[in-house]
Write an enzyme that holds these catalytic residues in place. Sequence first.
Site, PDB file in Angstrom:
ATOM      1  N   SER A  48      23.051   6.999 -15.543  1.00 19.59           N
ATOM      2  CA  SER A  48      23.386   6.489 -14.202  1.00 19.59           C
ATOM      3  C   SER A  48      24.662   7.102 -13.628  1.00 19.59           C
ATOM      4  CB  SER A  48      23.563   4.978 -14.272  1.00 19.59           C
ATOM      5  OG  SER A  48      24.022   4.506 -13.025  1.00 19.59           O
ATOM      6  N   LYS A  97      14.823  -5.062 -13.112  1.00 18.29           N
ATOM      7  CA  LYS A  97      14.996  -5.495 -11.713  1.00 18.29           C
ATOM      8  C   LYS A  97      14.138  -6.704 -11.347  1.00 18.29           C
ATOM      9  CE  LYS A  97      16.009  -0.942  -9.771  1.00 18.29           C
ATOM     10  NZ  LYS A  97      15.715  -0.057  -8.634  1.00 18.29           N
ATOM     11  N   ASN A 141      18.641  -5.544  -7.484  1.00 23.93           N
ATOM     12  CA  ASN A 141      19.419  -4.455  -8.097  1.00 23.93           C
ATOM     13  C   ASN A 141      20.922  -4.694  -7.997  1.00 23.93           C
ATOM     14  OD1 ASN A 141      20.057  -3.832  -5.469  1.00 23.93           O
ATOM     15  ND2 ASN A 141      19.600  -1.661  -5.649  1.00 23.93           N
ATOM     16  N   ASP A 166      18.694  -1.444  -2.059  1.00 29.07           N
ATOM     17  CA  ASP A 166      17.977  -0.193  -1.776  1.00 29.07           C
ATOM     18  C   ASP A 166      17.507  -0.152  -0.319  1.00 29.07           C
ATOM     19  OD1 ASP A 166      18.264   0.931  -4.252  1.00 29.07           O
ATOM     20  OD2 ASP A 166      16.358   0.187  -5.014  1.00 29.07           O
ATOM     21  N   ALA A 194       4.044   3.758  -3.825  1.00 27.81           N
ATOM     22  CA  ALA A 194       3.923   2.316  -3.561  1.00 27.81           C
ATOM     23  C   ALA A 194       4.583   1.506  -4.675  1.00 27.81           C
ATOM     24  CB  ALA A 194       2.450   1.931  -3.423  1.00 27.81           C
ATOM     25  N   ALA A 237      10.622   1.390  -5.223  1.00 35.29           N
ATOM     26  CA  ALA A 237      11.410   2.055  -4.185  1.00 35.29           C
ATOM     27  C   ALA A 237      10.668   2.022  -2.846  1.00 35.29           C
ATOM     28  CB  ALA A 237      11.700   3.494  -4.603  1.00 35.29           C
ATOM     29  N   ARG A 282      -1.100   7.377  -5.039  1.00 35.16           N
ATOM     30  CA  ARG A 282      -2.115   7.877  -5.983  1.00 35.16           C
ATOM     31  C   ARG A 282      -3.058   6.739  -6.371  1.00 35.16           C
ATOM     32  NH1 ARG A 282       0.315   9.970 -11.567  1.00 35.16           N
ATOM     33  NH2 ARG A 282       1.029   7.813 -11.578  1.00 35.16           N
ATOM     34  N   ARG A 342      -2.500  -0.205  -5.291  1.00 30.94           N
ATOM     35  CA  ARG A 342      -1.091  -0.595  -5.316  1.00 30.94           C
ATOM     36  C   ARG A 342      -0.515  -0.530  -3.889  1.00 30.94           C
ATOM     37  NH1 ARG A 342       3.340   2.101  -9.256  1.00 30.94           N
ATOM     38  NH2 ARG A 342       4.722   0.312  -9.381  1.00 30.94           N
ATOM     39  N   GLY A 380      18.313  12.505  -0.880  1.00 27.75           N
ATOM     40  CA  GLY A 380      18.422  11.165  -1.449  1.00 27.75           C
ATOM     41  C   GLY A 380      19.841  10.690  -1.735  1.00 27.75           C
TER      42      GLY A 380
HETATM   43  P1  ATR Z   1      10.140   3.136  -8.490  1.00 29.11           P
HETATM   44  O1  ATR Z   1      10.678   1.773  -8.798  1.00 29.11           O
HETATM   45  O2  ATR Z   1      11.145   4.242  -8.655  1.00 29.11           O
HETATM   46  O3  ATR Z   1       9.438   3.199  -7.187  1.00 29.11           O
HETATM   47  P2  ATR Z   1       7.620   2.910  -9.869  1.00 29.11           P
HETATM   48  O4  ATR Z   1       7.514   1.482  -9.448  1.00 29.11           O
HETATM   49  O5  ATR Z   1       7.254   3.276 -11.276  1.00 29.11           O
HETATM   50  O6  ATR Z   1       9.091   3.462  -9.673  1.00 29.11           O
HETATM   51  O7  ATR Z   1       6.739   3.786  -8.852  1.00 29.11           O
HETATM   52  C1  ATR Z   1       6.573   5.161  -9.006  1.00 29.11           C
HETATM   53  C2  ATR Z   1       5.748   5.697  -7.836  1.00 29.11           C
HETATM   54  O8  ATR Z   1       5.589   7.106  -8.013  1.00 29.11           O
HETATM   55  C3  ATR Z   1       4.350   5.114  -7.745  1.00 29.11           C
HETATM   56  O9  ATR Z   1       3.954   5.083  -6.395  1.00 29.11           O
HETATM   57  C4  ATR Z   1       3.537   6.141  -8.525  1.00 29.11           C
HETATM   58  O10 ATR Z   1       2.145   6.155  -8.192  1.00 29.11           O
HETATM   59  P3  ATR Z   1       1.107   5.162  -8.940  1.00 29.11           P
HETATM   60  O11 ATR Z   1       1.320   3.802  -8.332  1.00 29.11           O
HETATM   61  O12 ATR Z   1      -0.222   5.735  -8.663  1.00 29.11           O
HETATM   62  O13 ATR Z   1       1.489   5.202 -10.409  1.00 29.11           O
HETATM   63  C5  ATR Z   1       4.192   7.406  -8.051  1.00 29.11           C
HETATM   64  N1  ATR Z   1       3.966   8.531  -8.952  1.00 29.11           N
HETATM   65  C6  ATR Z   1       4.530   8.753 -10.149  1.00 29.11           C
HETATM   66  N2  ATR Z   1       4.062   9.909 -10.685  1.00 29.11           N
HETATM   67  C7  ATR Z   1       3.185  10.433  -9.795  1.00 29.11           C
HETATM   68  C8  ATR Z   1       2.378  11.614  -9.744  1.00 29.11           C
HETATM   69  N3  ATR Z   1       2.421  12.516 -10.729  1.00 29.11           N
HETATM   70  N4  ATR Z   1       1.611  11.822  -8.652  1.00 29.11           N
HETATM   71  C9  ATR Z   1       1.587  10.928  -7.639  1.00 29.11           C
HETATM   72  N5  ATR Z   1       2.320   9.788  -7.619  1.00 29.11           N
HETATM   73  C10 ATR Z   1       3.111   9.541  -8.683  1.00 29.11           C
END
Ligand code: ATR
Length: 291
Positions: free
Chosen positions: A23, A74, A95, A110, A135, A138, A159, A163, A255
Amino acid sequence: MERPLITGTTSLVGLIGWPVSHSLSPVMHNAGFAATGCDFAYVPLPVRPEHVEQALKGLVALNFKGANVTIPHKQAVMRYMDELSDAARFTGAVNTIHIQDGRFCGYNSDAIGFLHSLLEADFDPKGMRVAVLGAGGAARAVVYALARHGVHSVIVLNRTAERAAFLVDDLAVAFPNSALSFEPLTPAALAGLDGRVDLVVNTTSVGMYPNVNASPWPEDVPIPANAAFCDLVYNPLDTVFLQQARAAGARTIDGLGMLVHQGAFAFEKWTGCPAPVEVMRQACLKILTGG
Ligand code: ATR
């Protein structure tokens, strides 16, 4: 900058997560405390998932003023909060914790951090049409911030389309003035955004270190004309996603602003002083650029 002395009067705050070693928050906040003369110190607190409740009780027992919370705690900390901000309730995640008289106030900074990062880049999303890639947690904060700020519409592309549907369902009722919808994150859906969006935000982890050559935007899908592109990934700062957008002539927002402004929110809650945003930004930048 010299590390200020920790004395008998220093107030403590920290970061609970598992792991916490990567971090930037300790460096960012301690630089802010030093620059403002606030007698605070920020420490990393690695907490195993089975110890979350004990850790929170420990914060009170040890007279901590608050804490940041990161993955994977979280959601888990929410049930111990005495009060929750709207952002924490709508995003289902805390957070930032402020401890006052032994009571926990839980926030999700956030959302405001994201909005401030756009506004400081002179990009006001009010009335705009936005596409959000991802989704997860974040994305929830981003969609909440955008809907609350009064965007015209948000399309959530993920993806795992279900969700995205959950996210939209959760927020649509509370924000009827913004049209929220979802689509699968496919090349065809991305190509179909052309002419329909003013801003595209990547909230997925695609492109984040160590997978720095990846992008959620396929190389052969044209970048929508006139849209701005924002990436929540800050390591690296200049992601392939932003490079693709810039090469197509689009405006880009990285970011770092969100990282710094979510931190600034916590800083102000804990200390009651205005956050030295530029100092905090430079402290992060120094690490991110290996300076
Ligand atoms: P955060 O809290 O950082 O948002 P998270 O809740 O794990 O982390 O969400 C990660 C996001 O990145 C999700 O939308 C995930 O898609 P899925 O819901 O289908 O898992 C997306 N993500 C991670 N790896 C990916 C990949 N290789 N291609 C497309 N989407 C991806």
